[in-house]
Design an enzyme around this catalytic site. Structure first.
Site, PDB file in Angstrom:
ATOM      1  N   MET A  30      -4.237  18.970  63.362  1.00 24.87           N
ATOM      2  CA  MET A  30      -4.386  19.611  62.118  1.00 24.87           C
ATOM      3  C   MET A  30      -5.697  18.664  61.847  1.00 24.87           C
ATOM      4  SD  MET A  30      -1.225  20.265  60.625  1.00 24.87           S
ATOM      5  CE  MET A  30       0.244  18.475  60.669  1.00 24.87           C
ATOM      6  N   HIS A  37      -5.515  11.931  69.934  1.00 29.24           N
ATOM      7  CA  HIS A  37      -6.077  13.391  70.066  1.00 29.24           C
ATOM      8  C   HIS A  37      -7.328  13.453  71.146  1.00 29.24           C
ATOM      9  CE1 HIS A  37      -5.233  13.594  66.078  1.00 29.24           C
ATOM     10  NE2 HIS A  37      -4.342  14.795  66.048  1.00 29.24           N
ATOM     11  N   GLY A 147       0.027  17.217  72.988  1.00 26.30           N
ATOM     12  CA  GLY A 147       1.238  15.994  73.643  1.00 26.30           C
ATOM     13  C   GLY A 147       2.328  15.565  73.229  1.00 26.30           C
ATOM     14  N   LYS A 149       4.330  13.416  72.399  1.00 25.93           N
ATOM     15  CA  LYS A 149       4.406  12.423  70.531  1.00 25.93           C
ATOM     16  C   LYS A 149       5.355  13.389  70.104  1.00 25.93           C
ATOM     17  CE  LYS A 149       3.415  10.479  66.689  1.00 25.93           C
ATOM     18  NZ  LYS A 149       3.945  11.420  65.855  1.00 25.93           N
ATOM     19  N   ASP A 150       5.026  14.864  70.190  1.00 25.37           N
ATOM     20  CA  ASP A 150       5.845  15.793  69.948  1.00 25.37           C
ATOM     21  C   ASP A 150       6.552  16.225  70.665  1.00 25.37           C
ATOM     22  OD1 ASP A 150       4.159  15.935  66.533  1.00 25.37           O
ATOM     23  OD2 ASP A 150       2.795  15.506  68.003  1.00 25.37           O
ATOM     24  N   GLN A 153       8.142  20.058  70.164  1.00 23.38           N
ATOM     25  CA  GLN A 153       7.122  21.002  69.177  1.00 23.38           C
ATOM     26  C   GLN A 153       6.742  21.652  71.436  1.00 23.38           C
ATOM     27  OE1 GLN A 153       3.509  20.971  66.782  1.00 23.38           O
ATOM     28  NE2 GLN A 153       3.105  20.011  68.682  1.00 23.38           N
TER      29      GLN A 153
HETATM   30  P1  AMP Z   1      -1.740  17.032  64.827  1.00 21.29           P
HETATM   31  O1  AMP Z   1      -2.910  16.645  64.352  1.00 21.29           O
HETATM   32  O2  AMP Z   1      -0.951  15.476  64.613  1.00 21.29           O
HETATM   33  O3  AMP Z   1      -0.691  18.432  65.291  1.00 21.29           O
HETATM   34  O4  AMP Z   1      -1.297  16.428  66.893  1.00 21.29           O
HETATM   35  C1  AMP Z   1      -2.492  17.568  67.004  1.00 21.29           C
HETATM   36  C2  AMP Z   1      -1.430  17.215  68.902  1.00 21.29           C
HETATM   37  O5  AMP Z   1      -1.712  16.165  69.361  1.00 21.29           O
HETATM   38  C3  AMP Z   1      -0.732  17.851  69.685  1.00 21.29           C
HETATM   39  O6  AMP Z   1      -0.231  17.821  70.507  1.00 21.29           O
HETATM   40  C4  AMP Z   1       0.149  15.881  68.704  1.00 21.29           C
HETATM   41  O7  AMP Z   1       1.187  15.789  70.124  1.00 21.29           O
HETATM   42  C5  AMP Z   1      -0.509  15.520  69.550  1.00 21.29           C
HETATM   43  N1  AMP Z   1      -0.901  13.697  69.880  1.00 21.29           N
HETATM   44  C6  AMP Z   1      -0.075  13.475  68.183  1.00 21.29           C
HETATM   45  N2  AMP Z   1      -0.747  12.327  67.743  1.00 21.29           N
HETATM   46  C7  AMP Z   1      -0.527  11.644  69.562  1.00 21.29           C
HETATM   47  C8  AMP Z   1      -0.176  10.104  70.562  1.00 21.29           C
HETATM   48  N3  AMP Z   1      -0.315   9.587  69.113  1.00 21.29           N
HETATM   49  N4  AMP Z   1      -0.421  10.939  71.958  1.00 21.29           N
HETATM   50  C9  AMP Z   1      -0.665  11.762  72.308  1.00 21.29           C
HETATM   51  N5  AMP Z   1      -0.406  12.710  71.636  1.00 21.29           N
HETATM   52  C10 AMP Z   1      -0.789  13.014  70.285  1.00 21.29           C
END
Ligand code: AMP
Length: 285
Positions: A30, A37, A147, A149-150, A153
């Protein structure tokens, strides 16, 4: 690096890659990119011939009163970061491009989405699964990176790939943290400096719970309760703190060895999430 906003144009580039028999990786995001990321981008870069990163703040995964309109958008910074990382295509569609008319067919997630974030954010994972399946169909990647992290998901996407027969390898990367333990997140930007100083206690709570389990406490409900209180006293408004098994995210029992502790808590405006995976080994059998 190409920055593409339209699906038709993206398809032309992807057709060219497919004709050359080049493998394609997708990293859905996002935007407001950070080192978390970047770890996905770097892993994808190594494993595929071509790398597409999507940046799309997906309205249908935000509930009413959530932060869709205020979600940080940093297009120029993101493009520069991805250029330096050696990405082939950044796909940045508009909302109209992704949702030109009302969606009458969507992906619905059940069971695995009932607890944790799925419970607190009704419809959230349907929105995630729907947009990810659209991106999978648009890009048709060989592999896609997410990631840990989620964590919930990731489990849902793996299940979706299985249930809907997407011919895509789902790969995951560990959580990237700040030096003080706070998991990197775009939502960390919402924290005031006072809240930012408190925020690492989320990881501290996870670590404390893990250490208690590893030192022999089998009363998971008691451990959860203690850490909920710890977070409350630190200034969080906890949503959940749950010890689950990694395989299906059901509540962990004494018999389970591969565990994940999942937490979500508000700290002022943002709702932060984090988790910790570990194995108890054989010491309790
Ligand atoms: P987002 O932009 O928040 O939707 O995240 C995009 C991708 O990046 C998702 O697969 C998240 O799980 C991953 N992500 C976000 N933050 C982290 C982090 N701190 N460590 C690893 N992956 C991450």
């Amino acid at each position: 690096m190409q920055v593409i906003k339209e699906i038709d144009e993206l398809r032309k580039t992807l057709n060219y890659y497919h004709k050359q028999l080049e493998s394609v990786a997708l990293v859905p995001t996002m935007g407001n990119l950070h080192d978390g990321h970047l770890s996905l981008v770097n892993a994808a870069r190594e494993q595929a011939d071509r790398l597409v990163v999507s940046i799309f703040v997906n309205p249908i995964q935000f509930g009413e009163g959530e932060d869709f309109s205020s979600y940080p958008r940093t297009e120029q910074h993101d493009i520069e970061m991805l250029q330096q990382a050696g990405v082939d295509v950044v796909f940045m569609p508009s909302v109209e491009q992704m949702y030109p008319s009302e969606m009458l067919v969507t992906v619905k997630v059940t069971g695995i989405s009932d607890a944790y974030c799925g419970q607190s954010r009704p419809g959230h994972f349907d929105g995630v699964a729907t947009v990810v399946s659209k991106l999978f169909n648009i890009v048709q990647p060989d592999m896609a990176f997410f990631g840990e992290k989620d964590f919930q998901q990731l489990a849902i996407i793996r299940q979706m790939v299985l249930d809907l027969n997407f011919n895509i390898q789902v790969k995951s990367m560990p959580i990237v943290r700040e030096a003080d333990g706070l998991a990197m997140s775009s939502r960390n930007h919402y924290l005031t400096s006072e809240q930012r100083a408190i925020a690492p206690k989320l990881y501290q709570a996870l670590s404390q719970a893990r250490d208690e389990i590893l030192s022999g406490n089998r009363d998971f409900a008691d451990i959860e309760q203690k850490q909920l209180e710890f977070l409350g006293q630190a200034g969080f408004k906890p949503d959940y703190f749950s010890i689950a098994r990694q395989s299906d995210l059901k509540k962990a029992t004494e018999k389970d060895d591969d565990l994940v502790i999942l937490v979500a808590a508000w700290l002022g405006k943002p709702r932060l999430i984090d988790n910790l995976t570990f194995s108890r080994g054989k010491e309790f059998t």
